[in-house]
Enzyme design. Sequence first.
Site, PDB file in Angstrom:
ATOM      1  N   GLU A   6      30.366  37.932  25.995  1.00  0.00           N
ATOM      2  CA  GLU A   6      31.583  38.625  26.382  1.00  0.00           C
ATOM      3  C   GLU A   6      31.153  39.848  27.183  1.00  0.00           C
ATOM      4  OE1 GLU A   6      34.699  40.740  27.291  1.00  0.00           O
ATOM      5  OE2 GLU A   6      33.108  41.665  26.147  1.00  0.00           O
ATOM      6  N   CYS A  39      38.453  44.145  23.125  1.00  0.00           N
ATOM      7  CA  CYS A  39      37.826  42.836  23.257  1.00  0.00           C
ATOM      8  C   CYS A  39      38.716  41.701  22.790  1.00  0.00           C
ATOM      9  CB  CYS A  39      36.538  42.810  22.457  1.00  0.00           C
ATOM     10  SG  CYS A  39      35.745  41.225  22.633  1.00  0.00           S
ATOM     11  N   CYS A  72      36.354  39.407  20.151  1.00  0.00           N
ATOM     12  CA  CYS A  72      36.381  40.051  18.830  1.00  0.00           C
ATOM     13  C   CYS A  72      37.811  40.461  18.527  1.00  0.00           C
ATOM     14  CB  CYS A  72      35.535  41.297  18.829  1.00  0.00           C
ATOM     15  SG  CYS A  72      33.980  41.078  19.628  1.00  0.00           S
ATOM     16  N   ARG A 108      30.277  40.393  14.707  1.00  0.00           N
ATOM     17  CA  ARG A 108      29.075  40.915  15.359  1.00  0.00           C
ATOM     18  C   ARG A 108      28.476  42.117  14.647  1.00  0.00           C
ATOM     19  NH1 ARG A 108      32.143  38.330  18.400  1.00  0.00           N
ATOM     20  NH2 ARG A 108      31.455  36.984  20.088  1.00  0.00           N
ATOM     21  N   SER A 131      28.215  45.976  19.287  1.00  0.00           N
ATOM     22  CA  SER A 131      27.361  45.789  20.459  1.00  0.00           C
ATOM     23  C   SER A 131      26.893  47.119  21.049  1.00  0.00           C
ATOM     24  CB  SER A 131      28.055  44.934  21.518  1.00  0.00           C
ATOM     25  OG  SER A 131      28.216  43.621  21.014  1.00  0.00           O
ATOM     26  N   CYS A 185      28.670  41.504  22.998  1.00  0.00           N
ATOM     27  CA  CYS A 185      30.050  41.719  23.389  1.00  0.00           C
ATOM     28  C   CYS A 185      30.131  43.070  24.055  1.00  0.00           C
ATOM     29  CB  CYS A 185      30.956  41.669  22.187  1.00  0.00           C
ATOM     30  SG  CYS A 185      32.612  41.914  22.745  1.00  0.00           S
TER      31      CYS A 185
END
Lengths: 373, 566
Positions: free
Chosen positions: B13, B60, B63, B478, B501, B545
């Site tokens: 992503e 996002c 997510c 994540r 991330s 991401c």
Amino acid sequence: MDRDDCAGKKQEGFSVARMLEERGVSRRDFLKFCSTVTAAMALPATMAPKVAQALDKVQRPPLVWLEFQDCCGDTEALLRSANPTVGELVLDILSVDYHETIMAAAGHQAEANLEKTIKEFQGKYLCVVEGSIPMKEGGAYGCVGGKSHLARAKQVCGSAAATIAVGTCASYGGIAAAAPNPTGAVGVKEAVPGATVINLPGCPCNADNLTAVVVHFLTFGKLPNLDSHGRPLFAYGKRIHDNCERRPHFDAGQYVEHWGDDAHRKGHCLYKMGCKGPATFHNCPTQRFNEKVSWPVASGHGCVGCSEPQFWDTSPLYRRLPNVPGFGIEQSADRIGLAFAAGVGGAFAIHGALNALRKDKDGADENKKDGEE
Amino acid sequence: MAKIVVDPITRIEGHLRIEAELEGGKIKDAWSSSTMFRGIEKILKGRDPRDAWYWTQRFCGVCTTVHSIASIRAVEDALKIKVPPNAQLIRNIIIGIQGVQDHVIHFYHLHALDWVDITSALKADPVKTASLAASISDWPNNSATHFKAVQEKLKAFVGTGRLGPFANAYWGHPAYKLPPEANLMATAHYLEALEWQKEVIKIHAILGSKNPHPQTFLVGGMSIPVDPDSQNALNADKLITIKRLLAKAQDFVEKVYIPDLLAIASFYKDWAAIGGGVGNFLSYGEFPDPISGNLWFPPGAIMNKDISKVLPLDQQKVTEYVDHSWYEYQDAKGKGLHPWKGESEAKYTGPKPPYEFLDTDKKYSWVKAPRYDEAPMEVGPLARILVAYVAGHKESKAAVDLVLGKLGVGPAALFSTLGRTAARGIDALLIARQTPLWLDALIANIAKGDYRIHANEMWDPKQWPAEASGYGWHEAPRGALGHWIKIKDQKIYNYQAVVPSTWNASPRDAKGQRGPYESALVGTPVAKPDQPLEILRTIHSFDPCLACAVHVTDATGNELVRVKVS
């Protein structure tokens, strides 16, 4: 443009319909799919054979999907598409030559795929854009392969047969463009005025509407008719309020007053909880999401108005119409706006009276507060 | 020194760029750069804290849900709101299916093509493929007929000469090790997983109206009403549909995902010694008990790969540096700031696009450098499972021992690219088995006649204190996600998210400490510099991401341009 221009290299016998057949989709299912898409395009059922006929002939058109200031939500929506499924869409109906989230190649090999398609099929490929385009700092707020989003948009959207802006960000700048718009984010049409653009706003856009636009293009060789905000009329021609399953409760003055109250459990109108349905043009009530399982109002939360151009700066979630900043300026797609705003206010006054008759103390108090705001 | 650049890193992503220096067929040094910025937290300032979940969810779309959860928890923490049990359980189910679906999509659609050569599947024998599949699972679709049909489709597709998303990849690279039959099996499951994911995520549509970006979150609870006697609320029919979909999710994880993971991993055991990373792990813990609030996955930190103990967490130890990020602190150069004090202005000092290389000695990313107790931390399924394992969480321990046992490796193998990918599978398995129990608890609670979904007492902002601060933690697919909020006069005064991330894609900090991606890449072999498949393997093992990872806060109290009220 002529539909056959979209054919790319003629490979005898590899029409969309033939590819579906190769993949084990029966003729019956194929015709069913054509009927479903025809309905999604708000076309009469008698058009379904024309759609089928077109898909029997058309070759897999190349499509490139660009992600700019995006969150990938529209890509995820695409992955949930059911008619056709994403597998059919990506493997059979289209040749998805560039899509960073799903493509196998990376780095310069990925970039080479994009270059190849736009060169080989100049003026004939479809382009989908997800995310807004940042105009400030010479484009440094968004780069792929060292190139700015703006430069890529000009290059790719500029020579596409048509560009489909999916989601509110690609359509109008969306969340990144909300005040104070730190990066100077805009939608595709504003960044590349010369491009042929259709907007499919929504957060995310409904994958069914995207599929319907693609099929419309393949069937009729042109984009569907648009409203003044660049949205296809078949999907954005009516207000949420016009088709809302809770509309009778609005008309009867039956409103949810608190989350989880008796009215909420019974499915009454969410207008007082901040629903923006009366000012929002979108086909959510009829098309719904995830294969028609639900949509926000059906799940007990008001519509937030995500498909409207100024959505992010005009829609505090829980403030009710018409006391919302920006409401009444340009919320209507085709000049229904001001009259309508007055209409909602008026309608609400009547319902307020009805509520008062129902000895609804909270409701009356709420009305007073609103007046003071 | 020759630098190679991979930009775009695809099958993630967002927008990520890796620059790496090679020496003797290995990576000597690496830099992770995010190349897209939106500034959403700055945009949040001055808005209604009850709306923040909707805005931050747009960090996002992969997510999706995770920022909503962290956001409502942060506001609820600031305003001291306790949500009703039904709302907590509904959130747990939403979190659970998000994790399972996300991990499966990652394995098949984002990560598998690093290990699976689709072109080799054309050479497979469908009968042998079926017997391979039967030896590891009793999944009913694993028949020779099915594999043959998939292969025929694949042949027809390749025969068109237009490979679409599969064009120009590293097919035939010497680092691909699977026999054709394993490649065909994985390709068939790639397609099955596409179908499966859109089905099981309908749980989000039932509980949240749609996916991605569900819309039933509320500060104080959820907006999906509960009432067995109403067709407009969560009733028996909808609950039973969720039950069926959770069973479908669990079935696929147990019979397809885990067997495939083990089968593929067994051909790549050398990757259990590659891609270790920083060796520090952070997990916030997840799945609050609706009554006690105790977390099912325990929270904690592990430092320097020391799996003898888990350290307790202190949220004050989270700081962010911007010495190599395109931001400017007013008077904290070389220092890290806690999210409540976070202050930064975006200031791009990189090369003007189009460019060939970034100046990696200076500032080179839109991602900040978060540190815990001054150390870079890896977050994600591996951190979550390690912390749980070491803390003695019995379900995690059993699942880890099972997977390691089948692969014939010890716990040290977890500190690697392969370990990271295996941990994600273990995580999916644990959550797929646990989520139905949250549903059972919800059904039992409704059966008692408790229909509450929202704590109304603090809904009206007029009841709020003049100032309030809170933070919300969530163990997202994540990894460790934290939102910190300061509320002033019923409006957002400061909002800061430190995202999984951001931890993993972190650039260097003031001391020059590398972030987890950068550390993990050092020492990775690269057989063909013009086809850096190995870089993709390690980077994808983190499931990046990047849209999530980039953000900026403005805590200087500047008056923002507001839209005029008509």
